[in-house]
Scaffold this active site. Structure first.
Site, PDB file in Angstrom:
ATOM      1  N   SER A 101     -38.394  79.602  50.838  1.00  0.00           N
ATOM      2  CA  SER A 101     -39.483  80.565  50.690  1.00  0.00           C
ATOM      3  C   SER A 101     -39.291  81.656  51.727  1.00  0.00           C
ATOM      4  O   SER A 101     -39.086  81.360  52.919  1.00  0.00           O
ATOM      5  CB  SER A 101     -40.841  79.893  50.894  1.00  0.00           C
ATOM      6  OG  SER A 101     -41.845  80.850  51.195  1.00  0.00           O
ATOM      7  N   GLY A 102     -39.355  82.910  51.302  1.00  0.00           N
ATOM      8  CA  GLY A 102     -39.194  84.010  52.246  1.00  0.00           C
ATOM      9  C   GLY A 102     -40.329  84.119  53.235  1.00  0.00           C
ATOM     10  O   GLY A 102     -40.109  84.236  54.451  1.00  0.00           O
ATOM     11  N   SER A 103     -41.583  84.090  52.748  1.00  0.00           N
ATOM     12  CA  SER A 103     -42.723  84.235  53.660  1.00  0.00           C
ATOM     13  C   SER A 103     -42.792  83.067  54.636  1.00  0.00           C
ATOM     14  O   SER A 103     -43.076  83.251  55.831  1.00  0.00           O
ATOM     15  CB  SER A 103     -44.031  84.359  52.874  1.00  0.00           C
ATOM     16  OG  SER A 103     -44.260  83.220  52.078  1.00  0.00           O
ATOM     17  N   GLY A 163     -41.248  86.493  49.346  1.00  0.00           N
ATOM     18  CA  GLY A 163     -39.852  86.827  49.538  1.00  0.00           C
ATOM     19  C   GLY A 163     -39.007  86.505  48.329  1.00  0.00           C
ATOM     20  O   GLY A 163     -38.141  87.304  47.920  1.00  0.00           O
ATOM     21  N   THR A 164     -39.236  85.326  47.723  1.00  0.00           N
ATOM     22  CA  THR A 164     -38.441  84.954  46.554  1.00  0.00           C
ATOM     23  C   THR A 164     -38.774  85.839  45.360  1.00  0.00           C
ATOM     24  O   THR A 164     -37.902  86.144  44.545  1.00  0.00           O
ATOM     25  CB  THR A 164     -38.651  83.471  46.205  1.00  0.00           C
ATOM     26  OG1 THR A 164     -40.055  83.165  46.205  1.00  0.00           O
ATOM     27  CG2 THR A 164     -37.945  82.568  47.197  1.00  0.00           C
TER      28      THR A 164
END
Length: 346
Positions: A91-93, A259-260
């Protein structure tokens, strides 16, 4: 009466999505890799996720990241991501928040200027670039997972909506990508509930019709996510901006653009010939927060054009907390929790 249990957390948010970083009080988990440890939590110790994401301690819109010792010698720390839908491998965040937390907690010494380190996610190594100014972590840039388009502009009949055109990207999970304007949305905060209801219907229809398989991971479960795309505007040479929002679970629209989700957008724009390596896309959320995705490179993997990318954002620390868990509390379920707490609490 049982003795209350405690563990230590740092609450953060990136783009509005709250990530609760668990920094202490959890015993070492079995497993040769962080991915193995994630499987152990998922299969044998899901109590931590349930405790922190539901009442009385949390809400489903939050995420939890458990910091663990890295198993990769090149990584400074590992982390396991927990969300309402389960255990995503990336996960980006959550990566932006975890990278900030390990700097603030001193797990990685914080230095002025730009510094680089590596974290170990269940998906593997993640390179991090942190920019620190006057002791404040002003930006984190992390690798997004290699992303690609599985399906381009398919159509499906959705009950209560009609025919919907969608694409599907993989960027850490499979995403349905839909044009918000075609569905009558402007992507403003007042539409949040309607967006969640619309996305749920589309995702259910796609899940009922077909499944998806990753070219190396194989079956990773039914498509869970939907990303609404606003119009793309070019704001400078090689720099684009688009309103965006991501659905992740019934009733749950992420506060950030994710982010994804941003990586998925880059994959689609590349597939359609709209960007080239070095170009950037800023996705802007319903709450006017944003992440910047950078398209860094591309390669062929069988039939797929795989997009390498990075995600840049900023996390804010909301608080440092010692969570007290009283198993006599009728609102608290301690099943799946006792055996992963540190020995001094057993």
């Amino acid at each position: 009466m049982s003795r209350p249990l405690t563990f230590q957390m740092m609450d953060t948010h990136a783009g509005g999505d709250v990530s609760r970083i668990v920094l202490g009080g959890i015993a070492p988990l079995p497993g040769d890799t962080v991915r193995d440890q994630m499987h152990y939590l998922r299969d044998d110790a899901d109590g931590l996720r349930k405790l922190l994401l539901f009442e009385p301690y949390g809400i489903p819109e939050m995420s939890v990241d458990l910091v663990v010792p890295a198993t990769d010698p090149e990584a400074a720390a590992g982390y396991i991501i927990m969300e309402v839908m389960g255990y995503p491998i990336y996960s980006g965040s959550n990566t932006i928040c975890t990278a900030t937390a390990v700097l603030e907690a001193g797990i990685v010494p914080k230095r002025e200027g730009v510094q680089h380190f590596t974290l170990e996610a269940p998906a593997g190594r993640v390179k991090i670039e942190a920019r620190v100014e006057n002791g404040v972590v002003e930006a984190i840039t992390c690798e997004g997972l290699p992303s690609y388009i599985d399906t381009h502009r398919a159509s499906i009949q959705v009950p209560g909506i009609g025919e919907v055109t969608y694409s599907v990207a993989y960027s850490g999970g499979f995403y349905a990508l839909v044009d918000a304007t075609e569905l009558g949305f402007s992507l403003v905060r007042e539409e949040e509930r309607a967006l969640a209801e619309c996305a749920h219907r589309i995702v259910e229809a796609i899940q009922a019709e077909r499944g998806f398989s990753h070219y190396t991971l194989g079956d990773v479960g039914p498509l869970p996510f939907l990303h609404f795309m606003g119009p793309v505007e070019q704001v400078a040479d090689g720099f684009y901006r688009s309103r965006s929002t991501t659905y992740v679970h019934p009733g749950v629209i992420c506060r950030s653009t994710t982010g994804t989700g941003t990586s998925a957008r880059l994959a689609l724009m590349h597939h359609e010939g709209r960007i080239q390596p070095g170009d950037r896309l800023e996705t802007v959320s319903l709450r006017e927060t944003g992440f910047i995705g950078t398209f860094t490179d591309t390669r062929r993997e069988g039939p797929h054009a795989v997009v390498e990318n990075t995600i840049t954002g900023k996390a804010y620390v909301l608080g440092h907390t010692e969570v007290v868990v009283n198993c006599d509390d009728p609102l608290v379920a301690c099943d799946g929790l006792h055996h992963i707490l540190t020995a001094r609490q057993s």
